[in-house]
Design a protein around this motif. Structure first.
Motif, PDB file in Angstrom:
ATOM      1  N   ALA A  74     -12.000  12.511  52.649  1.00  0.00           N
ATOM      2  CA  ALA A  74     -13.455  12.372  52.723  1.00  0.00           C
ATOM      3  C   ALA A  74     -13.953  11.379  51.685  1.00  0.00           C
ATOM      4  O   ALA A  74     -14.818  10.544  51.967  1.00  0.00           O
ATOM      5  N   GLY A  88     -15.754   7.914  52.566  1.00  0.00           N
ATOM      6  CA  GLY A  88     -17.071   7.638  51.985  1.00  0.00           C
ATOM      7  C   GLY A  88     -17.083   6.343  51.202  1.00  0.00           C
ATOM      8  O   GLY A  88     -18.048   5.569  51.262  1.00  0.00           O
ATOM      9  N   LEU A 114     -19.263   6.367  56.408  1.00  0.00           N
ATOM     10  CA  LEU A 114     -20.130   7.422  55.879  1.00  0.00           C
ATOM     11  C   LEU A 114     -20.121   8.652  56.770  1.00  0.00           C
ATOM     12  O   LEU A 114     -20.066   9.784  56.283  1.00  0.00           O
ATOM     13  N   VAL A 115     -20.165   8.425  58.096  1.00  0.00           N
ATOM     14  CA  VAL A 115     -20.147   9.570  59.018  1.00  0.00           C
ATOM     15  C   VAL A 115     -18.820  10.316  58.907  1.00  0.00           C
ATOM     16  O   VAL A 115     -18.784  11.558  58.840  1.00  0.00           O
ATOM     17  N   THR A 149     -18.600  12.179  55.479  1.00  0.00           N
ATOM     18  CA  THR A 149     -19.457  13.367  55.450  1.00  0.00           C
ATOM     19  C   THR A 149     -18.843  14.494  56.263  1.00  0.00           C
ATOM     20  O   THR A 149     -18.830  15.662  55.844  1.00  0.00           O
ATOM     21  N   THR A 150     -18.304  14.140  57.443  1.00  0.00           N
ATOM     22  CA  THR A 150     -17.701  15.169  58.301  1.00  0.00           C
ATOM     23  C   THR A 150     -16.483  15.812  57.632  1.00  0.00           C
ATOM     24  O   THR A 150     -16.343  17.042  57.612  1.00  0.00           O
ATOM     25  N   PHE A 158     -15.799  15.936  54.464  1.00  0.00           N
ATOM     26  CA  PHE A 158     -16.213  16.673  53.274  1.00  0.00           C
ATOM     27  C   PHE A 158     -16.726  18.059  53.650  1.00  0.00           C
ATOM     28  O   PHE A 158     -16.432  19.059  52.996  1.00  0.00           O
ATOM     29  N   ILE A 159     -17.483  18.130  54.736  1.00  0.00           N
ATOM     30  CA  ILE A 159     -17.998  19.434  55.176  1.00  0.00           C
ATOM     31  C   ILE A 159     -16.859  20.315  55.670  1.00  0.00           C
ATOM     32  O   ILE A 159     -16.792  21.514  55.361  1.00  0.00           O
ATOM     33  N   LEU A 184     -24.652  21.439  58.030  1.00  0.00           N
ATOM     34  CA  LEU A 184     -25.329  20.149  58.111  1.00  0.00           C
ATOM     35  C   LEU A 184     -26.669  20.343  58.799  1.00  0.00           C
ATOM     36  O   LEU A 184     -26.748  20.895  59.896  1.00  0.00           O
ATOM     37  N   VAL A 231     -27.365  19.163  53.490  1.00  0.00           N
ATOM     38  CA  VAL A 231     -26.340  20.185  53.602  1.00  0.00           C
ATOM     39  C   VAL A 231     -26.879  21.454  52.962  1.00  0.00           C
ATOM     40  O   VAL A 231     -27.449  21.414  51.866  1.00  0.00           O
TER      41      VAL A 231
END
Length: 348
Positions: free
Chosen positions: A242, A246, A307-308, A311-312, A314-315, A335, A344
């Motif tokens: 992630a 990023g 970035l998408v 973020t995905t 990381f979540i 999210l 978040v």
């Protein structure tokens, strides 16, 4: 002021004569015949003592030590014993000399009860022992609850049980003390300086486990119990990916910004100078503007995807559980997407 050589030799000769006179002679009583050395033994001891004294005065201490030991073996005199200790001291065997001086003092004290001439030998041995102690360190080891199998070693040498609890000489520096029992070995390491004295208490009794006295089973010591910590998510391995995604997204947006500004600057310059279709001479500038625009567009796509994706991942790294472990929705980040807002939510 140091004495002159001839005066020193005279004094040494006088002391040697006194020591020779102090050597036991033949006894007159028949009751003491068994314990009294024979005249031949006395003559032999005196002869070897004279040779040892001559060698000692000429500083040939190793040879003198042999003669004094032979003299002492023939007739056990505290005076020849005293010179054995002195030779060891002159040869640098300070720990052995210290122990020998102690034996001389004890032997002379016992003999002085019936032979007063040895009282001076006892005092001399004690004074020279104390003088030698300045070059050594003294360790006194007291042993509690020893049994027949207990043994004590200081600086690698076995210490007789009668010397336990008494000052024992060691060379300055690191010294190892080991107390051995039937079941264990108890080591101690000391770092001592010259002239230092230290007392070390040791206990030879085995340690009894808790509960052994009242017959209850011993408690197992499992060590300190730390605070309970929550098991990490099984998807935590996604977090580094992630961060990488990023970083790629941020770099892509940065390139998009720079390339976009350069493309806008190039097209503005062409529009102002050409005022219509550009001539062939400006073809390189036109191509440069197209390249900058392409780079900006590609960088925008890469930045957005990075970035998408970051973020995905990381979540996802905070969610998921092991087999049979219930999911806790309150602790999982969510999210949130709304008009003009993205974020978040979750409990950490």
């Amino acid at each position: 002021m140091r004495p002159r050589p001839w005066l020193r030799a005279l004094l040494f000769g006088a002391a040697s004569c006194l020591c020779l006179c102090a050597l036991p002679g033949p006894a007159a009583g028949a009751d003491d015949a068994a314990a009294t050395p024979s005249p031949d033994a006395v003559e032999k001891a005196q002869s070897m003592f004279k040779k040892g004294a001559t060698l000692y005065e000429s500083k040939r201490y190793a040879l003198a030590l042999e003669q004094f030991r032979a003299s002492y073996a023939a007739v056990a005199s505290p005076n020849s014993h005293l010179y054995i200790a002195r030779c060891l001291a002159e040869l640098g065997e300070h720990t052995e000399a210290y122990l020998e001086f102690e034996l001389v003092a004890a032997e002379a004290a016992a003999r002085a009860k019936t032979e007063p001439r040895y009282a001076q030998t006892e005092q001399t041995a004690q004074l020279e022992r104390d003088e030698l102690a300045r070059k050594l360190a003294l360790v006194t080891v007291t042993v509690a609850h020893p049994d027949a199998a207990s043994s004590l070693a200081i600086a690698g040498k076995e210490v007789p049980r009668e010397r336990w609890g008494k000052p024992y000489p060691v060379k300055p520096g690191k010294t190892e003390i080991v107390l051995r029992t039937r079941t264990t070995s108890i080591p101690q390491t000391l770092d001592l300086s010259a002239g230092q004295a230290k007392t070390i208490p040791l206990d030879a009794a085995p340690l009894e486990p808790s509960g052994a006295a009242d017959g209850s089973p011993p408690l197992l010591d499992e060590g300190p119990v730390g605070p309970l910590s929550e098991a990490p998510s099984p998807r935590a391995y996604l977090r580094p990916y992630a961060y990488v995604a990023g970083g790629v997204g941020v770099a892509g947006l940065g390139v998009f910004t720079v390339a976009g500004l350069m493309a806008n600057s190039t097209y503005s310059d062409l529009a102002e100078t050409c005022r219509g279709p550009c001539p062939i001479s400006r073809k390189d500038d036109v191509d440069a503007g197209k390249t900058q625009k392409t780079v900006a567009n590609v960088s925008l796509v890469v930045g957005a995807l990075g970035l998408v994706t970051g973020t995905t991942l990381f979540i996802l790294s905070f969610t998921g559980g092991g087999a049979g472990e219930p999911q806790r929705a309150a602790a999982s980040p969510q999210l949130l997407v709304a008009p003009g807002f993205i974020g978040v939510r979750g409990a950490f």
